[in-house]
Design a protein around this motif. Structure first.
Motif, PDB file in Angstrom:
ATOM      1  N   PRO A   1       0.882  -1.314   0.031  1.00 57.79           N
ATOM      2  CA  PRO A   1      -0.021  -0.019   0.084  1.00 57.79           C
ATOM      3  C   PRO A   1       0.919   1.405  -0.087  1.00 57.79           C
ATOM      4  O   PRO A   1       0.356   2.484  -0.441  1.00 57.79           O
ATOM      5  N   ASP A   2       2.192   1.206   0.249  1.00 55.85           N
ATOM      6  CA  ASP A   2       3.012   2.394   0.433  1.00 55.85           C
ATOM      7  C   ASP A   2       3.645   2.612  -0.770  1.00 55.85           C
ATOM      8  O   ASP A   2       4.417   3.802  -1.014  1.00 55.85           O
ATOM      9  N   LEU A   3       3.688   1.600  -1.794  1.00 50.76           N
ATOM     10  CA  LEU A   3       4.385   1.801  -2.984  1.00 50.76           C
ATOM     11  C   LEU A   3       3.608   2.780  -4.033  1.00 50.76           C
ATOM     12  O   LEU A   3       2.421   2.399  -4.312  1.00 50.76           O
ATOM     13  N   PRO A   4       3.928   4.143  -4.239  1.00 52.09           N
ATOM     14  CA  PRO A   4       3.139   4.830  -5.198  1.00 52.09           C
ATOM     15  C   PRO A   4       3.234   4.464  -6.506  1.00 52.09           C
ATOM     16  O   PRO A   4       4.259   4.141  -7.099  1.00 52.09           O
ATOM     17  N   VAL A   5       2.012   4.300  -6.972  1.00 49.40           N
ATOM     18  CA  VAL A   5       1.807   3.686  -8.553  1.00 49.40           C
ATOM     19  C   VAL A   5       1.178   4.791  -9.112  1.00 49.40           C
ATOM     20  O   VAL A   5      -0.178   4.888  -9.052  1.00 49.40           O
ATOM     21  N   GLU A   6       1.819   5.555 -10.228  1.00 45.29           N
ATOM     22  CA  GLU A   6       1.257   6.528 -11.061  1.00 45.29           C
ATOM     23  C   GLU A   6       0.808   6.240 -12.372  1.00 45.29           C
ATOM     24  O   GLU A   6       1.534   5.289 -12.978  1.00 45.29           O
TER      25      GLU A   6
ATOM     26  N   SER B   1      -6.437   9.085 -12.687  1.00 45.26           N
ATOM     27  CA  SER B   1      -6.560   9.681 -11.288  1.00 45.26           C
ATOM     28  C   SER B   1      -7.022   8.591 -10.301  1.00 45.26           C
ATOM     29  O   SER B   1      -6.975   8.843  -9.289  1.00 45.26           O
ATOM     30  N   LEU B   2      -8.286   7.999 -11.001  1.00 46.96           N
ATOM     31  CA  LEU B   2      -8.975   6.960 -10.046  1.00 46.96           C
ATOM     32  C   LEU B   2      -8.218   5.745  -9.708  1.00 46.96           C
ATOM     33  O   LEU B   2      -8.471   4.877  -8.916  1.00 46.96           O
ATOM     34  N   GLY B   3      -7.424   5.223 -10.745  1.00 45.79           N
ATOM     35  CA  GLY B   3      -6.664   3.986 -10.742  1.00 45.79           C
ATOM     36  C   GLY B   3      -6.503   3.472 -12.043  1.00 45.79           C
ATOM     37  O   GLY B   3      -6.104   3.916 -12.849  1.00 45.79           O
ATOM     38  N   ALA B   4      -7.698   2.237 -12.177  1.00 43.66           N
ATOM     39  CA  ALA B   4      -7.792   1.733 -13.463  1.00 43.66           C
ATOM     40  C   ALA B   4      -9.212   1.160 -13.525  1.00 43.66           C
ATOM     41  O   ALA B   4      -9.356  -0.134 -13.710  1.00 43.66           O
TER      42      ALA B   4
ATOM     43  N   PHE C   1      -6.122  -0.221  -1.819  1.00 49.17           N
ATOM     44  CA  PHE C   1      -5.517   0.870  -1.499  1.00 49.17           C
ATOM     45  C   PHE C   1      -5.855   2.159  -2.043  1.00 49.17           C
ATOM     46  O   PHE C   1      -5.090   2.990  -2.726  1.00 49.17           O
ATOM     47  N   GLU C   2      -7.072   2.571  -2.042  1.00 51.92           N
ATOM     48  CA  GLU C   2      -7.849   3.730  -2.512  1.00 51.92           C
ATOM     49  C   GLU C   2      -7.636   3.977  -4.010  1.00 51.92           C
ATOM     50  O   GLU C   2      -7.898   5.115  -4.314  1.00 51.92           O
ATOM     51  N   LYS C   3      -7.572   2.879  -4.558  1.00 52.67           N
ATOM     52  CA  LYS C   3      -7.663   3.012  -6.152  1.00 52.67           C
ATOM     53  C   LYS C   3      -9.024   2.021  -6.676  1.00 52.67           C
ATOM     54  O   LYS C   3      -9.112   1.221  -6.021  1.00 52.67           O
ATOM     55  N   MET C   4      -9.549   2.716  -7.779  1.00 49.55           N
ATOM     56  CA  MET C   4     -10.718   1.946  -8.170  1.00 49.55           C
ATOM     57  C   MET C   4      -9.939   1.272  -9.526  1.00 49.55           C
ATOM     58  O   MET C   4      -9.484   1.757 -10.248  1.00 49.55           O
ATOM     59  N   ILE C   5     -10.359  -0.301  -9.450  1.00 57.26           N
ATOM     60  CA  ILE C   5     -10.027  -1.287 -10.527  1.00 57.26           C
ATOM     61  C   ILE C   5     -11.121  -2.020 -10.926  1.00 57.26           C
ATOM     62  O   ILE C   5     -11.971  -2.461 -10.297  1.00 57.26           O
ATOM     63  N   THR C   6     -11.032  -2.256 -12.191  1.00 59.56           N
ATOM     64  CA  THR C   6     -12.023  -3.094 -12.887  1.00 59.56           C
ATOM     65  C   THR C   6     -10.980  -4.140 -13.696  1.00 59.56           C
ATOM     66  O   THR C   6     -10.086  -3.955 -14.220  1.00 59.56           O
TER      67      THR C   6
END
Lengths: 238, 238
Positions: free
Chosen positions: A96-101, B115-118, B227-232
């Motif tokens: 969870p601490d690895l930033p993925v941009e 910005s949301l994830g994937a 981890f606060e990202k939205m994923i499909t």
């Protein structure tokens, strides 16, 4: 780490942000065709390229190197969030601490549309015809839903050497709901050497060259062709 | 002339091609907010800016100047071929010999997704909730078709100060087919000052701030938050 979209063809189709991140990376990872599209940006960076169908290995390797503290960029053509690597990287990441941009780019739908004219000016849908990861019956259900409600439809992965029937079935589904004269645009190798653009009809399009590099855009009831451009009107009173 | 997409926020979201064309233009035409987003690229170029709802005037002016021999760029935020200026320019152009180049960019759907994830890793749909140019009953029909067939759905123009009911009706339509816990992502001012990202649920999302600068992404049955990202997920065996 960053998952970077390089646009349809790298080069001038790259965003300024994507270019900066690739120039500042220590390691660039990607399918070898995508690496070739950005080779003019590669100087000191370590490059790890691989063949198609090794997506998961590439993502695991990228995450491992990022955890070791390297500045890693994994590249996808088009936009990495549209059938690209963004989702897989986020799914595989266990830290969870690895930033993925995620760095967006022009996706095949809008890249191809720009070469055809303006076919996506009204509500549209993006569907992959590849049944490697999705049951074919689900794809058929989606095709029927959007064919019957006048969406413009963009088909990704329309056909490969092993998979030739799906595009014919898609055509038949659309012919149940739309005129045979509905404009269809085909763009192959968008923003790459040998780009080819064809504007034809729903009746005829499967007689044209279509392969994995082709994006297919099926117009709606209002779409038309003018001065060799495909246009879907938005509804302004002109 | 060129119709140029400047990405969601200009600046680093611009493509290299778009930047080059704007730098080489003699006249740049656009809605004033878009001109502000690219003001660091403006030196010698003549600028013609206007307020919203003057789209047709802007396009007519651009075509007139281009016919007079000027290098003209008309700018759209995001991609000019997605609810942008590309279609109107091609529709209004009456000169088959005037070259009109459409320059694609990252559209709000993929910009917001990054910005949301994937969230757009599987088949998706782009729908505008604005009923200014499209009858509301047609929009409802489309919403039902894609809500019932598990598309990820991106809503453009979800709400304005005068138009507040449509997003509530859209929510109700999706609740007929999807769990109230389905992830929904909201991105406002993407790639601009004050960008705001919220990941919430289908049940709750209309309680959040939504305006014309907001892009709404409604997940499918498989979408989840990690981890606060939205994923499909795309369907790989991980």
């Amino acid at each position: 780490m960053a998952v970077v979209g390089i646009g349809p063809g790298g080069g001038k189709s790259l965003s300024i942000e994507a270019k900066q991140i690739l120039l500042n990376s220590e390691v660039i990872i990607g399918y070898k065709t995508y690496i070739q599209l950005i080779e003019d940006l590669i100087t000191e960076q370590q490059v790890i390229s691989s063949s198609m169908k090794q997506e998961l290995d590439r993502c695991q390797e990228a995450l491992k190197l990022a955890k070791e503290g390297k500045q890693v960029a994994i590249v996808s053509s088009g936009d990495p969030g549209v059938y690209g690597m963004a989702g897989v990287v986020l799914e595989l990441n266990e830290d969870p601490d690895l930033p993925v941009e995620i760095v967006p780019g022009t996706t095949a739908a809008t890249g191809a549309a720009s070469s055809l004219g303006a076919p996506l000016m009204h509500d549209f849908t993006v569907i992959s015809l590849s049944d490697l990861l999705t049951p074919w019956q689900q794809i058929i259900k989606k095709l029927k839903a959007v064919a019957s409600t006048d969406f413009v439809v963009v088909l990704y992965n329309p056909k490969s050497s092993q998979r030739r029937e799906q595009i014919e079935i898609a055509r038949e589904i659309f012919l149940e709901y739309r005129s045979p004269q509905t404009p269809v645009g085909l763009v192959s190798n968008n923003y790459r050497q040998g780009e080819k653009t064809v504007i034809t009809t729903l009746e005829e399009f499967t007689n044209c060259d279509i392969d994995m590099s082709t994006t297919v855009v099926i117009g709606n009831d209002q779409s038309y062709v003018k001065f060799e451009k495909m246009i879907t009107p938005r509804g302004y009173q002109l």
